[in-house]
Design a protein around this motif. Structure first.
Motif, mmCIF file in Angstrom:
data_model
loop_
_atom_site.group_PDB
_atom_site.id
_atom_site.type_symbol
_atom_site.label_atom_id
_atom_site.label_comp_id
_atom_site.label_asym_id
_atom_site.label_seq_id
_atom_site.Cartn_x
_atom_site.Cartn_y
_atom_site.Cartn_z
ATOM 1 N N UNK A 122 37.880 45.977 49.166
ATOM 2 C CA UNK A 122 39.279 46.370 48.988
ATOM 3 C C UNK A 122 39.672 46.368 47.509
ATOM 4 N N UNK A 123 40.861 46.835 47.246
ATOM 5 C CA UNK A 123 41.438 46.778 45.902
ATOM 6 C C UNK A 123 42.310 45.530 45.829
ATOM 7 N N UNK A 124 41.922 44.566 44.984
ATOM 8 C CA UNK A 124 42.657 43.311 44.862
ATOM 9 C C UNK A 124 43.728 43.420 43.778
ATOM 10 N N UNK A 125 44.813 42.700 43.989
ATOM 11 C CA UNK A 125 45.830 42.542 42.952
ATOM 12 C C UNK A 125 45.931 41.059 42.623
ATOM 13 N N UNK A 126 45.465 40.681 41.440
ATOM 14 C CA UNK A 126 45.561 39.292 40.998
ATOM 15 C C UNK A 126 46.979 38.988 40.542
ATOM 16 N N UNK A 127 47.332 37.701 40.599
ATOM 17 C CA UNK A 127 48.678 37.292 40.184
ATOM 18 C C UNK A 127 48.948 37.694 38.734
ATOM 19 N N UNK A 128 47.948 37.578 37.879
ATOM 20 C CA UNK A 128 48.123 37.920 36.476
ATOM 21 C C UNK A 128 48.351 39.401 36.235
ATOM 22 N N UNK A 129 47.986 40.227 37.204
ATOM 23 C CA UNK A 129 48.154 41.680 37.053
ATOM 24 C C UNK A 129 49.379 42.201 37.790
ATOM 25 N N UNK A 130 50.111 41.306 38.457
ATOM 26 C CA UNK A 130 51.247 41.753 39.263
ATOM 27 C C UNK A 130 52.294 42.467 38.421
ATOM 28 N N UNK A 131 52.515 41.997 37.191
ATOM 29 C CA UNK A 131 53.495 42.632 36.321
ATOM 30 C C UNK A 131 53.079 44.014 35.856
ATOM 31 N N UNK A 132 51.785 44.329 36.009
ATOM 32 C CA UNK A 132 51.262 45.649 35.630
ATOM 33 C C UNK A 132 51.041 46.506 36.872
ATOM 34 N N UNK A 133 51.848 46.276 37.907
ATOM 35 C CA UNK A 133 51.666 46.965 39.179
ATOM 36 C C UNK A 133 51.744 48.483 39.021
ATOM 37 N N UNK A 134 52.549 48.969 38.095
ATOM 38 C CA UNK A 134 52.688 50.416 37.929
ATOM 39 C C UNK A 134 51.354 51.029 37.513
ATOM 40 N N UNK A 135 50.708 50.424 36.517
ATOM 41 C CA UNK A 135 49.417 50.941 36.074
ATOM 42 C C UNK A 135 48.344 50.797 37.143
ATOM 43 N N UNK A 136 48.348 49.666 37.832
ATOM 44 C CA UNK A 136 47.373 49.445 38.901
ATOM 45 C C UNK A 136 47.569 50.460 40.015
ATOM 46 N N UNK A 137 48.825 50.684 40.390
ATOM 47 C CA UNK A 137 49.123 51.641 41.459
ATOM 48 C C UNK A 137 48.678 53.050 41.074
ATOM 49 N N UNK A 155 44.871 53.292 41.469
ATOM 50 C CA UNK A 155 44.407 53.300 42.864
ATOM 51 C C UNK A 155 44.710 54.638 43.525
ATOM 52 N N UNK A 156 45.905 55.164 43.284
ATOM 53 C CA UNK A 156 46.293 56.418 43.926
ATOM 54 C C UNK A 156 45.530 57.613 43.376
ATOM 55 N N UNK A 157 44.953 57.459 42.187
ATOM 56 C CA UNK A 157 44.181 58.560 41.592
ATOM 57 C C UNK A 157 42.690 58.453 41.884
ATOM 58 N N UNK A 158 42.270 57.421 42.620
ATOM 59 C CA UNK A 158 40.851 57.189 42.890
ATOM 60 C C UNK A 158 40.321 58.242 43.861
ATOM 61 N N UNK A 159 39.383 59.090 43.463
ATOM 62 C CA UNK A 159 38.890 60.159 44.338
ATOM 63 C C UNK A 159 38.037 59.645 45.502
#
Length: 409
Positions: free
Chosen positions: A341-356, A359-363
């Protein structure tokens, strides 16, 4: 601080007592207005000993059970005042209120119940297990990789309806001397055939993110909840962009163990309200409704904790992120979907926009999701899970007839 805690506890107990009193009054009126249930009508009973806080566990089964009731009438046996009151208010299925064991026996004397379904592991289920000459079947309230899904309590039931190959593999690794082939039926996710609810916003070009965390858990091994560790940061970041819409669906038990968790939940709710007040077109949603389905269909991305919501979303075949538990003692079964799966670590939660965006662009995301959907749920084409659910019930009805005939011989 102890005085404050005692005062809060006293207030909570008083509120609960008042809610119970109101429920008792309404319940008596409702039962009197309805009158007695018709005798010898119901062949299937759903046993529910819980109160309103766990209503989500049975509500998700309403639509599949109503469909099933077209062939075999279904009644809910409720043991709790407030639970029975909530069930009667929902008016989804007939309800038999049976607060005492004697009342349960009266229901069984009046009805030809051949299958009893259980949606959870309430300790009072054992009061129902005492009655033989009927099948006791665990249907659960969702598929997940929580430790709850491998409990040895599965053996207490005659049968279990499970989702698919992932559940079979999970149980085979954990349970000793358990005949999976005979005692389990793979039915997929019948709820997915009955997505319900009306979209509470007008769709536009905003990217919709569903954040559906679980509760904090009552022991370290079950500390999967992310509201306090991830939630505020990720929601805050999404609210700032002006191009995202948040659907926030917290677990109804959020804060029942840890007041700090409940306070964080309240702050997120307040932040959503403030964002809507500042920009009414944003239409962020604080979702507490009983219906589940529109959220899964509407969201471009779902952010969920390790819970049944992972697999509700997985069954929809849409992109998702899983929050990684902060507590090192939280049990994580990484032998299935959680290994890929794609994990979201607590330290990356504030960067959710970039993470999202990533993930949405992953072919390759669609192909990976298709693989895991099949592994967990089998055929998810419309109606397939409902057919398997009905076939499993039909098989148990046939086995009931065989044993009944054997007893009469």
């Amino acid at each position: 601080m102890p005085l404050v805690r005692d005062a809060l506890l006293a207030v909570g107990l008083l509120r609960k007592a008042l809610a119970t009193r109101r429920a008792r009054i309404h319940l008596r009126r409702s039962l009197a207005d309805r009158g007695p249930l018709p005798e010898n009508r119901y062949r299937i009973a759903v046993y529910f000993a819980d109160g309103p806080v766990n209503m989500y566990q049975i509500r998700q089964w309403y639509a599949p059970l109503r469909e099933l009731a077209r062939e075999w009438p279904v009644v809910i046996i409720s043991r709790s005042i407030r639970g029975a009151d909530a069930l009667l208010r929902d008016d989804a299925l007939p309800v038999a209120y049976a607060p005492t064991v004697r009342d349960v026996e009266q229901v069984l004397a009046e009805q030809d119940v051949r299958i009893v379904l259980y949606v959870n592991q309430n300790a009072r289920n054992f009061q129902m297990f005492r009655y033989g000459h009927r099948w006791h079947v665990f249907i659960n309230h969702g598929e997940s990789d929580k430790m709850y899904m491998t409990t040895n309590q599965f053996k207490a039931y005659d049968y279990a309806f499970i989702a698919g190959d992932a559940a079979r593999a999970r149980l085979s690794r954990t349970l000793w001397d358990f005949d999976l082939d005979r005692r389990t039926f793979s039915i997929g996710r019948p709820q997915a055939d009955h997505y319900s609810g009306t979209l509470p916003f007008t769709p536009d070009d905003r990217r919709v993110v569903l954040y559906a965390p679980t509760w904090e858990g009552d022991r370290p091994s079950a500390h999967y909840g992310s509201v306090l560790t991830h939630g505020e940061a990720l929601v805050s970041a999404l609210l700032k962009t002006g191009r995202h819409r948040v659907i926030y669906r917290p677990h109804p038990r959020s804060g029942v163990v840890d007041p700090a968790y409940g306070a964080a939940n309240a702050r997120i709710i307040a932040a959503l309200a403030a964002a809507n007040a500042a920009d009414p077109a944003a239409q962020h949603v604080h979702d507490t409704g009983p219906e589940l389905g529109w959220q899964l269909a509407a969201a471009d991305l779902a952010v969920v904790d390790i819970s049944a919501m992972v697999y509700d979303r997985l069954a929809a075949g849409r992109p998702l992120l899983i929050t990684r538990p902060v507590d090192p003692e939280a049990l994580v079964d990484d032998s299935g979907y959680l290994s890929d799966c794609e994990w979201l670590d607590a330290g990356s939660a504030g960067d959710i926009v970039g993470v999202a965006d990533r993930v949405l662009a992953d072919p390759d995301a669609v192909a990976r999701l298709d693989h895991w959907v099949r592994y967990y749920f089998g055929d998810t084409s419309p109606g397939a899970s409902t057919r398997r659910f009905h076939d499993a019930v039909r098989t148990l009805m046939e086995r009931w007839d065989q044993w009944n005939a054997h007893e009469r011989a």
